[in-house]
Scaffold this motif. Sequence first.
Motif, PDB file in Angstrom:
ATOM      1  N   GLU A 157     -10.123 -17.312 -36.239  1.00 53.08           N
ATOM      2  CA  GLU A 157      -9.084 -16.439 -36.794  1.00 53.08           C
ATOM      3  C   GLU A 157      -9.049 -15.082 -36.093  1.00 53.08           C
ATOM      4  OE1 GLU A 157      -7.013 -15.259 -41.017  1.00 53.08           O
ATOM      5  OE2 GLU A 157      -9.059 -16.041 -41.058  1.00 53.08           O
TER       6      GLU A 157
ATOM      7  N   ARG B 239      -6.094 -28.167 -42.153  1.00 51.61           N
ATOM      8  CA  ARG B 239      -5.573 -27.384 -43.278  1.00 51.61           C
ATOM      9  C   ARG B 239      -5.939 -25.900 -43.133  1.00 51.61           C
ATOM     10  NH1 ARG B 239      -3.861 -29.565 -47.558  1.00 51.61           N
ATOM     11  NH2 ARG B 239      -5.130 -31.440 -47.349  1.00 51.61           N
ATOM     12  N   THR B 240      -7.198 -25.627 -42.823  1.00 51.66           N
ATOM     13  CA  THR B 240      -7.642 -24.236 -42.675  1.00 51.66           C
ATOM     14  C   THR B 240      -6.938 -23.547 -41.512  1.00 51.66           C
ATOM     15  OG1 THR B 240      -9.802 -24.753 -43.616  1.00 51.66           O
ATOM     16  CG2 THR B 240      -9.649 -22.746 -42.288  1.00 51.66           C
ATOM     17  N   THR B 241      -6.821 -24.232 -40.390  1.00 53.70           N
ATOM     18  CA  THR B 241      -6.181 -23.639 -39.213  1.00 53.70           C
ATOM     19  C   THR B 241      -4.716 -23.337 -39.489  1.00 53.70           C
ATOM     20  OG1 THR B 241      -7.727 -24.791 -37.747  1.00 53.70           O
ATOM     21  CG2 THR B 241      -5.676 -23.982 -36.766  1.00 53.70           C
ATOM     22  N   ILE B 242      -4.023 -24.234 -40.161  1.00 51.25           N
ATOM     23  CA  ILE B 242      -2.615 -23.993 -40.493  1.00 51.25           C
ATOM     24  C   ILE B 242      -2.491 -22.832 -41.474  1.00 51.25           C
ATOM     25  CG2 ILE B 242      -0.586 -24.977 -41.649  1.00 51.25           C
ATOM     26  CD1 ILE B 242      -1.484 -27.703 -40.377  1.00 51.25           C
ATOM     27  N   GLN B 243      -3.365 -22.759 -42.466  1.00 50.94           N
ATOM     28  CA  GLN B 243      -3.333 -21.632 -43.410  1.00 50.94           C
ATOM     29  C   GLN B 243      -3.553 -20.304 -42.691  1.00 50.94           C
ATOM     30  OE1 GLN B 243      -6.371 -22.934 -46.136  1.00 50.94           O
ATOM     31  NE2 GLN B 243      -4.904 -24.001 -47.465  1.00 50.94           N
ATOM     32  N   GLN B 244      -4.489 -20.278 -41.753  1.00 49.29           N
ATOM     33  CA  GLN B 244      -4.732 -19.063 -40.980  1.00 49.29           C
ATOM     34  C   GLN B 244      -3.512 -18.700 -40.143  1.00 49.29           C
ATOM     35  OE1 GLN B 244      -8.267 -20.109 -38.781  1.00 49.29           O
ATOM     36  NE2 GLN B 244      -9.637 -19.504 -40.442  1.00 49.29           N
TER      37      GLN B 244
ATOM     38  N   ILE C 109      -0.381 -19.426 -40.650  1.00 56.16           N
ATOM     39  CA  ILE C 109       0.685 -18.936 -41.532  1.00 56.16           C
ATOM     40  C   ILE C 109       0.408 -17.484 -41.923  1.00 56.16           C
ATOM     41  CG2 ILE C 109       1.664 -19.174 -43.856  1.00 56.16           C
ATOM     42  CD1 ILE C 109       1.354 -22.252 -43.445  1.00 56.16           C
ATOM     43  N   ARG C 110      -0.849 -17.179 -42.227  1.00 58.85           N
ATOM     44  CA  ARG C 110      -1.224 -15.810 -42.593  1.00 58.85           C
ATOM     45  C   ARG C 110      -0.870 -14.831 -41.464  1.00 58.85           C
ATOM     46  NH1 ARG C 110      -5.575 -16.842 -45.231  1.00 58.85           N
ATOM     47  NH2 ARG C 110      -6.995 -17.176 -43.504  1.00 58.85           N
ATOM     48  N   TRP C 111      -1.005 -15.261 -40.209  1.00 60.27           N
ATOM     49  CA  TRP C 111      -0.706 -14.408 -39.050  1.00 60.27           C
ATOM     50  C   TRP C 111       0.715 -14.610 -38.527  1.00 60.27           C
ATOM     51  CZ3 TRP C 111      -3.487 -10.343 -38.003  1.00 60.27           C
ATOM     52  CH2 TRP C 111      -4.799 -10.300 -38.492  1.00 60.27           C
ATOM     53  N   LYS C 112       1.521 -15.383 -39.271  1.00 60.70           N
ATOM     54  CA  LYS C 112       2.928 -15.620 -38.918  1.00 60.70           C
ATOM     55  C   LYS C 112       3.083 -16.219 -37.518  1.00 60.70           C
ATOM     56  CE  LYS C 112       4.745 -11.982 -41.949  1.00 60.70           C
ATOM     57  NZ  LYS C 112       3.632 -11.876 -42.799  1.00 60.70           N
TER      58      LYS C 112
END
Length: 76
Positions: free
Chosen positions: A24, A48-53, A55-58
């Motif tokens: 991240e 899942r974790t990589t996609i969530q990260q 998305i958080r960073w747009k």
Amino acid sequence: MNKSVDLNCDMGEIPEHIADGTQESLMPSLTSVNVACGGHAGDEASMRTTIQQAIRWKLAVGAHPGYPDPRELRAA
């Protein structure tokens, strides 16, 4: 004319780098990521974790599929 560069990185391949924050920490410098989708790297949790990260960073998200090559062949 508007010019831009897509700075992309393959991610979700090394569980230790996901867990310790290394993965991240790269994201603020990127515009998109390709997420390892199993095969030689990645699993449901890392995806899942990589996609969530991302998305958080747009960041834009793409897939990084791989062949199911055995770990011992990659080390050679």
